[in-house]
Design a protein around this motif. Structure first.
Motif, PDB file in Angstrom:
ATOM      1  N   PHE A  55       0.853  -1.339   0.103  1.00 31.58           N
ATOM      2  CA  PHE A  55       0.100  -0.004   0.050  1.00 31.58           C
ATOM      3  C   PHE A  55       0.943   1.282  -0.056  1.00 31.58           C
ATOM      4  N   THR A  56       0.634   2.220  -1.036  1.00 34.18           N
ATOM      5  CA  THR A  56       1.565   3.260  -0.813  1.00 34.18           C
ATOM      6  C   THR A  56       0.782   4.467  -0.069  1.00 34.18           C
ATOM      7  N   GLY A  57       1.485   5.370   0.513  1.00 32.38           N
ATOM      8  CA  GLY A  57       0.879   6.496   1.047  1.00 32.38           C
ATOM      9  C   GLY A  57       0.029   6.071   2.423  1.00 32.38           C
ATOM     10  N   ILE A  58       0.374   4.894   3.075  1.00 32.99           N
ATOM     11  CA  ILE A  58      -0.436   4.560   4.161  1.00 32.99           C
ATOM     12  C   ILE A  58       0.714   4.858   5.377  1.00 32.99           C
ATOM     13  N   ASP A  59       1.670   5.362   5.546  1.00 35.58           N
ATOM     14  CA  ASP A  59       2.519   5.529   6.693  1.00 35.58           C
ATOM     15  C   ASP A  59       2.326   7.021   7.381  1.00 35.58           C
ATOM     16  N   ARG A  60       1.022   7.176   7.675  1.00 41.99           N
ATOM     17  CA  ARG A  60       0.846   8.535   8.360  1.00 41.99           C
ATOM     18  C   ARG A  60       1.586   8.531   9.834  1.00 41.99           C
ATOM     19  N   VAL A  61       1.738   7.397  10.252  1.00 36.46           N
ATOM     20  CA  VAL A  61       2.349   7.308  11.623  1.00 36.46           C
ATOM     21  C   VAL A  61       3.555   6.450  11.450  1.00 36.46           C
ATOM     22  N   PRO A  62       4.765   6.582  11.729  1.00 37.76           N
ATOM     23  CA  PRO A  62       5.939   5.916  11.448  1.00 37.76           C
ATOM     24  C   PRO A  62       5.926   4.834  12.251  1.00 37.76           C
ATOM     25  N   ASP A  63       5.287   4.742  13.290  1.00 36.49           N
ATOM     26  CA  ASP A  63       5.498   3.434  14.281  1.00 36.49           C
ATOM     27  C   ASP A  63       4.273   2.417  14.082  1.00 36.49           C
ATOM     28  N   SER A  64       4.384   1.175  14.352  1.00 41.26           N
ATOM     29  CA  SER A  64       3.391   0.273  13.928  1.00 41.26           C
ATOM     30  C   SER A  64       2.432   0.509  15.096  1.00 41.26           C
ATOM     31  N   PRO A  65       1.227   0.008  14.777  1.00 43.11           N
ATOM     32  CA  PRO A  65       0.090   0.028  15.694  1.00 43.11           C
ATOM     33  C   PRO A  65       0.082  -0.909  16.808  1.00 43.11           C
ATOM     34  N   GLN A  66      -0.306  -0.474  18.088  1.00 43.23           N
ATOM     35  CA  GLN A  66      -0.318  -1.446  19.235  1.00 43.23           C
ATOM     36  C   GLN A  66      -1.923  -2.033  19.166  1.00 43.23           C
ATOM     37  N   GLY A  67      -1.985  -3.070  19.060  1.00 42.27           N
ATOM     38  CA  GLY A  67      -3.286  -3.673  19.334  1.00 42.27           C
ATOM     39  C   GLY A  67      -3.402  -4.946  18.492  1.00 42.27           C
ATOM     40  N   ARG A  68      -4.683  -5.296  18.049  1.00 46.83           N
ATOM     41  CA  ARG A  68      -5.070  -6.520  17.726  1.00 46.83           C
ATOM     42  C   ARG A  68      -6.480  -6.515  16.831  1.00 46.83           C
ATOM     43  N   ILE A  69      -6.611  -7.700  15.880  1.00 49.38           N
ATOM     44  CA  ILE A  69      -7.880  -7.776  14.953  1.00 49.38           C
ATOM     45  C   ILE A  69      -8.206  -9.321  15.363  1.00 49.38           C
ATOM     46  N   ALA A  70      -9.152  -9.657  15.848  1.00 49.81           N
ATOM     47  CA  ALA A  70      -9.792 -10.817  16.171  1.00 49.81           C
ATOM     48  C   ALA A  70     -10.617 -11.254  15.087  1.00 49.81           C
ATOM     49  N   MET A  71     -10.105 -12.638  14.359  1.00 50.17           N
ATOM     50  CA  MET A  71     -10.907 -12.802  13.208  1.00 50.17           C
ATOM     51  C   MET A  71     -11.153 -14.383  13.251  1.00 50.17           C
ATOM     52  N   ILE A  73     -11.808 -17.426  10.808  1.00 45.69           N
ATOM     53  CA  ILE A  73     -11.317 -17.738   9.394  1.00 45.69           C
ATOM     54  C   ILE A  73     -11.640 -19.367   9.325  1.00 45.69           C
ATOM     55  N   GLU A  74     -12.586 -20.095   8.643  1.00 44.46           N
ATOM     56  CA  GLU A  74     -12.959 -21.231   8.429  1.00 44.46           C
ATOM     57  C   GLU A  74     -13.117 -21.790   9.856  1.00 44.46           C
ATOM     58  N   GLY A  75     -13.854 -21.175  10.821  1.00 42.49           N
ATOM     59  CA  GLY A  75     -14.309 -21.631  12.086  1.00 42.49           C
ATOM     60  C   GLY A  75     -13.457 -21.467  13.047  1.00 42.49           C
ATOM     61  N   ARG A  76     -11.963 -21.077  12.929  1.00 40.98           N
ATOM     62  CA  ARG A  76     -11.318 -21.016  13.789  1.00 40.98           C
ATOM     63  C   ARG A  76     -10.739 -19.316  14.272  1.00 40.98           C
ATOM     64  N   GLU A  77     -10.811 -18.812  15.391  1.00 39.70           N
ATOM     65  CA  GLU A  77     -10.500 -17.505  15.746  1.00 39.70           C
ATOM     66  C   GLU A  77      -8.985 -17.186  15.775  1.00 39.70           C
ATOM     67  N   HIS A  78      -8.370 -16.230  15.030  1.00 42.46           N
ATOM     68  CA  HIS A  78      -7.087 -16.012  14.931  1.00 42.46           C
ATOM     69  C   HIS A  78      -6.994 -14.385  15.480  1.00 42.46           C
ATOM     70  N   ILE A  79      -5.987 -14.130  16.113  1.00 46.58           N
ATOM     71  CA  ILE A  79      -5.497 -12.975  16.585  1.00 46.58           C
ATOM     72  C   ILE A  79      -4.181 -12.249  15.435  1.00 46.58           C
ATOM     73  N   LEU A  80      -4.658 -11.310  14.707  1.00 40.57           N
ATOM     74  CA  LEU A  80      -3.695 -10.596  13.917  1.00 40.57           C
ATOM     75  C   LEU A  80      -3.311  -9.448  14.642  1.00 40.57           C
ATOM     76  N   ASP A  81      -2.123  -9.320  14.897  1.00 39.98           N
ATOM     77  CA  ASP A  81      -1.271  -8.253  15.613  1.00 39.98           C
ATOM     78  C   ASP A  81      -0.148  -7.681  15.039  1.00 39.98           C
ATOM     79  N   GLY A  82       0.149  -7.910  13.474  1.00 38.90           N
ATOM     80  CA  GLY A  82       1.071  -7.636  12.770  1.00 38.90           C
ATOM     81  C   GLY A  82       2.186  -8.355  12.652  1.00 38.90           C
ATOM     82  N   THR A  83       2.429  -9.581  13.843  1.00 40.31           N
ATOM     83  CA  THR A  83       3.271 -10.493  13.410  1.00 40.31           C
ATOM     84  C   THR A  83       2.538 -11.914  12.752  1.00 40.31           C
ATOM     85  N   THR A  84       1.553 -12.091  13.043  1.00 40.24           N
ATOM     86  CA  THR A  84       0.529 -12.969  12.574  1.00 40.24           C
ATOM     87  C   THR A  84      -0.309 -12.421  11.674  1.00 40.24           C
TER      88      THR A  84
END
Length: 138
Positions: A55-71, A73-84
């Motif tokens: 994605f171009t032009g997405i670096d409005r903030v130079p640091d990575s966000p701290q947080g998570r997205i709980a999803m 997928i195919e019946g299993r919950e996953h936590i996406l945090d930038g490393t997963t």
């Protein structure tokens, strides 16, 4: 695939944002400079991690966000945090995510749009798209 929770603890001026989307379409809206684009940037960075360079032009903030997205997928919950990352769990790459999660005017006039949207729809639903009939063919 379903997003169950978006949690951004810290990303630029965003602090302690929690949102549990309901089924269906979610639209973030508000006045200029209220954090809409920053929230989308943080969601994409949490989902894609170091693959965000797609994605171009997405670096409005130079640091990575701290947080998570709980999803789920195919019946299993996953936590996406930038490393997963989402691309590790699915066959969707950044090009698909650009058009699924962020739609801008310039994306609506892309070359080969109907073929691309048909392939995305097929992958997301697991079904082949039905041929659309032109009224003059009926």
């Amino acid at each position: 695939m379903e997003i169950r929770e978006i949690a951004v603890n810290h990303y630029g001026p965003l602090r302690d944002v929690r949102y549990a989307p309901r089924p269906g379409l979610t639209v973030f809206y508000g006045p200029n400079e209220s954090g809409k684009t920053l929230l989308l940037d943080s969601i994409l960075k949490l989902m894609l991690g170091n693959r965000i360079r797609d994605f171009t032009g997405i670096d409005r903030v130079p640091d990575s966000p701290q947080g998570r997205i709980a999803m789920v997928i195919e019946g299993r919950e996953h936590i996406l945090d930038g490393t997963t990352r989402l691309d590790q769990l699915t066959e969707l790459d950044g090009n698909y995510l650009r058009n699924i999660f962020v739609i801008r005017n310039k994306d609506l006039t892309m070359a080969g749009q109907s073929g691309f949207l048909r392939r995305v729809s097929d992958q997301l639903t697991g079904m082949e798209s039905q041929r659309l009939l032109d009224l003059k063919d009926i």
